[in-house]
Design a protein around this motif. Structure first.
Motif, mmCIF file in Angstrom:
data_model
loop_
_atom_site.group_PDB
_atom_site.id
_atom_site.type_symbol
_atom_site.label_atom_id
_atom_site.label_comp_id
_atom_site.label_asym_id
_atom_site.label_seq_id
_atom_site.Cartn_x
_atom_site.Cartn_y
_atom_site.Cartn_z
ATOM 1 N N GLU A 19 0.632 -0.932 -0.155
ATOM 2 C CA GLU A 19 0.147 -0.144 0.555
ATOM 3 C C GLU A 19 0.668 0.793 -0.177
ATOM 4 O O GLU A 19 -0.327 2.771 -0.520
ATOM 5 C CB GLU A 19 -0.949 -0.017 1.160
ATOM 6 C CG GLU A 19 -2.524 -1.229 1.401
ATOM 7 C CD GLU A 19 -2.977 -0.916 -0.446
ATOM 8 O OE1 GLU A 19 -3.649 0.197 -0.268
ATOM 9 O OE2 GLU A 19 -3.603 -1.640 -0.951
ATOM 10 N N LYS A 20 2.301 0.540 -0.027
ATOM 11 C CA LYS A 20 2.733 2.514 -0.219
ATOM 12 C C LYS A 20 3.273 2.792 -1.266
ATOM 13 O O LYS A 20 2.611 2.069 -2.051
ATOM 14 C CB LYS A 20 3.948 2.326 0.265
ATOM 15 C CG LYS A 20 5.222 1.382 -0.549
ATOM 16 C CD LYS A 20 6.758 0.669 0.116
ATOM 17 C CE LYS A 20 7.667 -0.014 -0.815
ATOM 18 N NZ LYS A 20 8.554 -0.476 -0.694
ATOM 19 N N GLU A 21 3.422 4.159 -0.906
ATOM 20 C CA GLU A 21 3.971 4.428 -2.765
ATOM 21 C C GLU A 21 4.617 4.206 -3.539
ATOM 22 O O GLU A 21 5.567 4.053 -3.486
ATOM 23 C CB GLU A 21 3.949 6.558 -2.151
ATOM 24 C CG GLU A 21 3.835 7.130 -3.597
ATOM 25 C CD GLU A 21 5.126 8.738 -2.762
ATOM 26 O OE1 GLU A 21 4.010 9.514 -3.454
ATOM 27 O OE2 GLU A 21 5.588 8.262 -2.369
ATOM 28 N N THR A 22 3.924 4.243 -4.904
ATOM 29 C CA THR A 22 4.062 3.684 -5.999
ATOM 30 C C THR A 22 4.344 4.354 -7.335
ATOM 31 O O THR A 22 3.945 5.206 -7.083
ATOM 32 C CB THR A 22 3.979 2.026 -5.756
ATOM 33 O OG1 THR A 22 4.511 1.145 -6.842
ATOM 34 C CG2 THR A 22 2.387 2.034 -6.536
ATOM 35 N N ALA A 23 5.154 3.255 -7.946
ATOM 36 C CA ALA A 23 5.417 3.866 -8.942
ATOM 37 C C ALA A 23 3.833 3.426 -10.404
ATOM 38 O O ALA A 23 3.438 2.718 -10.399
ATOM 39 C CB ALA A 23 6.483 3.418 -9.884
ATOM 40 N N LEU A 24 3.433 4.592 -10.986
ATOM 41 C CA LEU A 24 2.164 4.192 -12.325
ATOM 42 C C LEU A 24 2.734 3.872 -13.578
ATOM 43 O O LEU A 24 3.922 3.968 -14.221
ATOM 44 C CB LEU A 24 2.256 6.283 -12.691
ATOM 45 C CG LEU A 24 1.043 6.127 -13.692
ATOM 46 C CD1 LEU A 24 0.114 4.865 -13.377
ATOM 47 C CD2 LEU A 24 0.298 7.401 -13.795
#
Length: 223
Positions: A19-24
């Motif tokens: 759920e952590k910030e990730t790449a699109l």
């Protein structure tokens, strides 16, 4: 897989395991296809990408879409420039919108486009180098008429491209892609992986394997 309408472009998504910030990882299909066309790639992509595949703006048949009109009989007017420019602005806005909506990394966007989607991916990357870092251009070419008049080459040092094309492509000639490669090198974009395959206007098994290897290698390096 759910077609989502809450943002400015209809799309389907695959969320990452964490759920952590990730790449699109944004997929842009080709002319006459739809948002499900490239979505099969998801099974082999790194699991911590937030994958979005968008649906073309113009309906040209049942479950068939495009991003702008194409005149296949006229090489000089192959694309509808005005429509393409508007679409580029629309996708550019959508990228910002999606980053905010899904809480994604702002400066680590990957673009993956086939044919018409590849044409758009080239231009989007060169217009938004602060956000887009990796470009996968499959069976497309760089349309210089869609680029900004002034381009600051210093902004493109982090851009990386995977470019592939079929030797027997009768839709988009191989030499169009080669012209684009020369242009990118002139702009000092040197991280270019380019390979030609024994295929037409499609993604064959060797091309697919090379693509996945490149993605995994770059993904590990960028983490």
């Amino acid at each position: 897989m759910l077609l989502k309408n809450q943002l400015s472009i209809k799309h389907i998504i695959k969320k990452p395991n964490n759920e952590k910030e990730t790449a699109l990882f944004l997929m842009i299909h080709g002319y006459g296809s739809n948002e499900r066309d490239l979505f099969f790639l998801k099974k082999d992509l790194p699991e911590n990408f937030f994958i979005i595949s968008i649906q073309g703006i113009y309906s040209i048949g049942i479950d068939k879409y495009s991003w702008y009109d194409i005149d296949f009989s006229n090489e000089k007017k192959f694309i509808n420039i005005l429509q393409a420019q508007k679409t580029i602005e629309k996708i550019s806005f959508f990228i910002d919108e999606a980053i905010q909506e899904y809480q994604l990394k702002e400066n680590q966007v990957w673009l993956c486009g086939f044919s018409q989607g590849a044409i758009l991916s080239y231009v989007l990357a060169l217009k938004k180098p602060n956000k887009i870092k990796k470009v996968i251009a499959l069976s497309g070419y760089l349309e210089k008429s869609l680029l900004p008049e002034k381009m600051n080459t210093n902004l493109y040092t982090d851009l990386e491209f995977f470019i592939s094309h079929g030797k027997y492509d009768t839709v988009i000639p191989l030499n169009w892609t080669k012209r684009g490669l020369k242009f990118l090198k002139k702009k000092k974009i040197l991280s270019l992986h380019y390979k030609e395959y024994e295929s037409g206007h499609t993604l064959n098994s060797l091309n697919y394997q090379d693509l996945m290897n490149w993605i995994k290698e770059k993904h590990i390096y960028s983490e």
